[in-house]
Design a protein around this motif. Structure first.
Motif, PDB file in Angstrom:
ATOM      1  N   CYS A   1       5.356  -6.380  -3.204  1.00 40.37           N
ATOM      2  CA  CYS A   1       5.966  -5.250  -3.890  1.00 40.37           C
ATOM      3  C   CYS A   1       5.299  -5.027  -5.247  1.00 40.37           C
ATOM      4  N   ASP A   2       5.325  -3.793  -5.708  1.00 40.94           N
ATOM      5  CA  ASP A   2       4.720  -3.474  -7.001  1.00 40.94           C
ATOM      6  C   ASP A   2       5.419  -4.211  -8.140  1.00 40.94           C
ATOM      7  N   ILE A   3       6.728  -4.341  -8.034  1.00 37.97           N
ATOM      8  CA  ILE A   3       7.538  -4.943  -9.101  1.00 37.97           C
ATOM      9  C   ILE A   3       8.482  -5.946  -8.469  1.00 37.97           C
ATOM     10  N   CYS A   4       8.690  -7.068  -9.149  1.00 40.13           N
ATOM     11  CA  CYS A   4       9.626  -8.082  -8.673  1.00 40.13           C
ATOM     12  C   CYS A   4      10.570  -8.461  -9.807  1.00 40.13           C
ATOM     13  N   ILE A   5      11.859  -8.271  -9.579  1.00 43.54           N
ATOM     14  CA  ILE A   5      12.900  -8.690 -10.521  1.00 43.54           C
ATOM     15  C   ILE A   5      13.701  -9.791  -9.839  1.00 43.54           C
ATOM     16  N   ALA A   6      13.831 -10.929 -10.495  1.00 43.04           N
ATOM     17  CA  ALA A   6      14.458 -12.094  -9.870  1.00 43.04           C
ATOM     18  C   ALA A   6      15.664 -12.561 -10.669  1.00 43.04           C
ATOM     19  N   ALA A   7      16.677 -13.014  -9.953  1.00 45.93           N
ATOM     20  CA  ALA A   7      17.794 -13.695 -10.599  1.00 45.93           C
ATOM     21  C   ALA A   7      17.301 -15.028 -11.143  1.00 45.93           C
ATOM     22  N   ASP A   8      17.909 -15.502 -12.218  1.00 51.47           N
ATOM     23  CA  ASP A   8      17.402 -16.703 -12.876  1.00 51.47           C
ATOM     24  C   ASP A   8      17.562 -17.967 -12.047  1.00 51.47           C
ATOM     25  N   HIS A   9      18.343 -17.901 -10.959  1.00 53.76           N
ATOM     26  CA  HIS A   9      18.475 -19.072 -10.103  1.00 53.76           C
ATOM     27  C   HIS A   9      17.515 -19.021  -8.909  1.00 53.76           C
ATOM     28  N   ALA A  10      16.713 -17.969  -8.816  1.00 46.85           N
ATOM     29  CA  ALA A  10      15.810 -17.820  -7.671  1.00 46.85           C
ATOM     30  C   ALA A  10      14.790 -18.956  -7.649  1.00 46.85           C
ATOM     31  N   CYS A  11      14.348 -19.292  -6.437  1.00 50.50           N
ATOM     32  CA  CYS A  11      13.369 -20.370  -6.254  1.00 50.50           C
ATOM     33  C   CYS A  11      12.305 -19.899  -5.256  1.00 50.50           C
ATOM     34  N   PHE A  12      11.053 -19.934  -5.670  1.00 54.92           N
ATOM     35  CA  PHE A  12       9.941 -19.488  -4.841  1.00 54.92           C
ATOM     36  C   PHE A  12       9.147 -20.691  -4.351  1.00 54.92           C
ATOM     37  N   THR A  13       8.813 -20.714  -3.073  1.00 51.70           N
ATOM     38  CA  THR A  13       7.864 -21.696  -2.543  1.00 51.70           C
ATOM     39  C   THR A  13       6.848 -20.961  -1.694  1.00 51.70           C
ATOM     40  N   MET A  14       5.572 -21.368  -1.811  1.00 53.46           N
ATOM     41  CA  MET A  14       4.491 -20.634  -1.161  1.00 53.46           C
ATOM     42  C   MET A  14       4.458 -20.884   0.348  1.00 53.46           C
TER      43      MET A  14
ATOM     44  N   GLU B   1       0.806  -1.219   0.000  1.00 52.15           N
ATOM     45  CA  GLU B   1       0.000   0.000   0.000  1.00 52.15           C
ATOM     46  C   GLU B   1       0.839   1.269   0.000  1.00 52.15           C
ATOM     47  N   CYS B   2       2.137   1.125  -0.133  1.00 49.83           N
ATOM     48  CA  CYS B   2       3.019   2.289  -0.169  1.00 49.83           C
ATOM     49  C   CYS B   2       2.686   3.167  -1.378  1.00 49.83           C
ATOM     50  N   GLU B   3       2.657   4.475  -1.187  1.00 51.92           N
ATOM     51  CA  GLU B   3       2.354   5.372  -2.297  1.00 51.92           C
ATOM     52  C   GLU B   3       3.485   5.416  -3.314  1.00 51.92           C
ATOM     53  N   LYS B   4       4.671   5.059  -2.887  1.00 55.21           N
ATOM     54  CA  LYS B   4       5.811   5.079  -3.794  1.00 55.21           C
ATOM     55  C   LYS B   4       6.050   3.689  -4.365  1.00 55.21           C
ATOM     56  N   PRO B   5       6.563   3.575  -5.574  1.00 52.13           N
ATOM     57  CA  PRO B   5       6.818   2.264  -6.165  1.00 52.13           C
ATOM     58  C   PRO B   5       7.755   1.428  -5.293  1.00 52.13           C
TER      59      PRO B   5
END
Length: 308
Positions: free
Chosen positions: A157-170, A133-137
């Motif tokens: 976050c409004d934008i997400c940039i990830a390294a190609d080796h990043a791994c996300f788990t919920m 909810e931050c007014e700034k990006p």
């Protein structure tokens, strides 16, 4: 990435320096938020400034404990109030973005009375909300593991940039915990349908898969991660600040609008009309229906409507 020491100046105490060699130009202020679980940097990019919030628990995979959550909330709030800061980057030291909630904090929540556990959950929800909810990006710079609350931070976050080796788990794959406070942000990022799968299976998402689903906006080789952020920020800072704030408010308002309560009747009506399309009838091996100039009244779910 470890911070480098720098000589003290008259304006900043020697213990406050924590300079990191990134590609944004002209670092104008570096201040360490005590204790060192979170570090702040203000970097000058052209005529504008960007606030960097660094999670600094690399020895523990940048897991989030109560103090770290509080310091991130405080840091984002401070940058949000600084009129000279145009954007906020959330980043992390070391090999991982964040591997989830710190185990000892989870244990204390499990042993605490219900009111105490609820208060800790609210703190995590507040952590995500200040970013969302931050007014700034707000921009997430993700490398390595982003698990549980780590994936939630990226989604908030409004934008997400990830390294190609990043791994996300919920969920937290160490403890088998299902997502909770991160759910609204992940549903917003990848949709309810995908959440139904990944919340239950907790399959790891590669950076490429996270990008395809919408959790990350772009993936780049790890060595180009800061180059990409430099280019992204340069583009972002060209925009009009008031126009960006208004656009963000509009997007959030539309996203929060309640969906139609029941689309079943609409789907039935559309399906009934589609069956008369010549192309559909041809595929079914039927001759095209002759169109009558008169309107035909049909009844669907006790509702009368007109069809050509």
């Amino acid at each position: 990435m470890r911070s480098k020491s720098a000589p003290p100046s008259s304006a900043v105490n020697a213990n406050a320096w924590a300079i990191c060699p990134h590609l944004l130009t002209d670092i104008t202020m570096n201040a360490r938020v005590p204790p060192s679980c979170v570090e702040l940097e203000t970097k000058k990019h052209g005529l504008s400034k960007v606030g960097w919030v660094w999670i600094n628990r690399p020895y523990d995979g940048n897991t989030i404990d109560r103090l770290t959550a509080q310091e991130i909330i405080r840091a984002v709030g401070a940058f949000a109030k600084d009129a000279q800061v145009r954007a906020i980057v959330l980043a992390a030291r070391g090999d991982s973005f964040s591997r989830g909630i710190e185990v000892q904090w989870l244990r204390s929540q499990a042993e605490a009375p219900i009111n105490g556990a609820l208060e800790d959950a609210r703190k995590l929800a507040q952590l995500l909300q200040v970013l969302a909810e931050c007014e700034k990006p707000t921009i997430a710079r993700v490398q390595g593991d982003a698990a549980g609350i780590g994936a939630g931070l990226a989604a908030a976050c409004d934008i997400c940039i990830a390294a190609d080796h990043a791994c996300f788990t919920m969920g937290d794959d160490r403890l088998g915990m299902a997502p909770s406070v991160i759910t609204p942000h992940l549903v917003r990022a990848i949709g309810a349908r995908q959440c139904q799968r990944y919340f239950q299976t907790n399959e790891p998402l590669t950076a490429a898969r996270a990008c395809a689903l919408g959790l990350a906006h772009e993936t780049v080789p790890a060595e180009l991660l800061d180059d990409k952020l430099t280019a992204l920020l340069a583009s972002l800072l060209l925009g009009d600040v008031h126009a960006q704030h208004s656009a963000n408010k509009l997007i959030r308002a539309i996203a929060a609008a309640p969906p139609a309560l029941d689309m079943t009747a609409d789907a039935v009506r559309i399906g009934a009309r589609m069956r008369a399309f010549p192309s559909v009838r041809e595929r079914l091996g039927l001759q095209a229906e002759r169109r009558s100039p008169a309107m035909h009244r049909i009844t669907l779910d006790s509702q009368r409507c007109e069809a050509d």
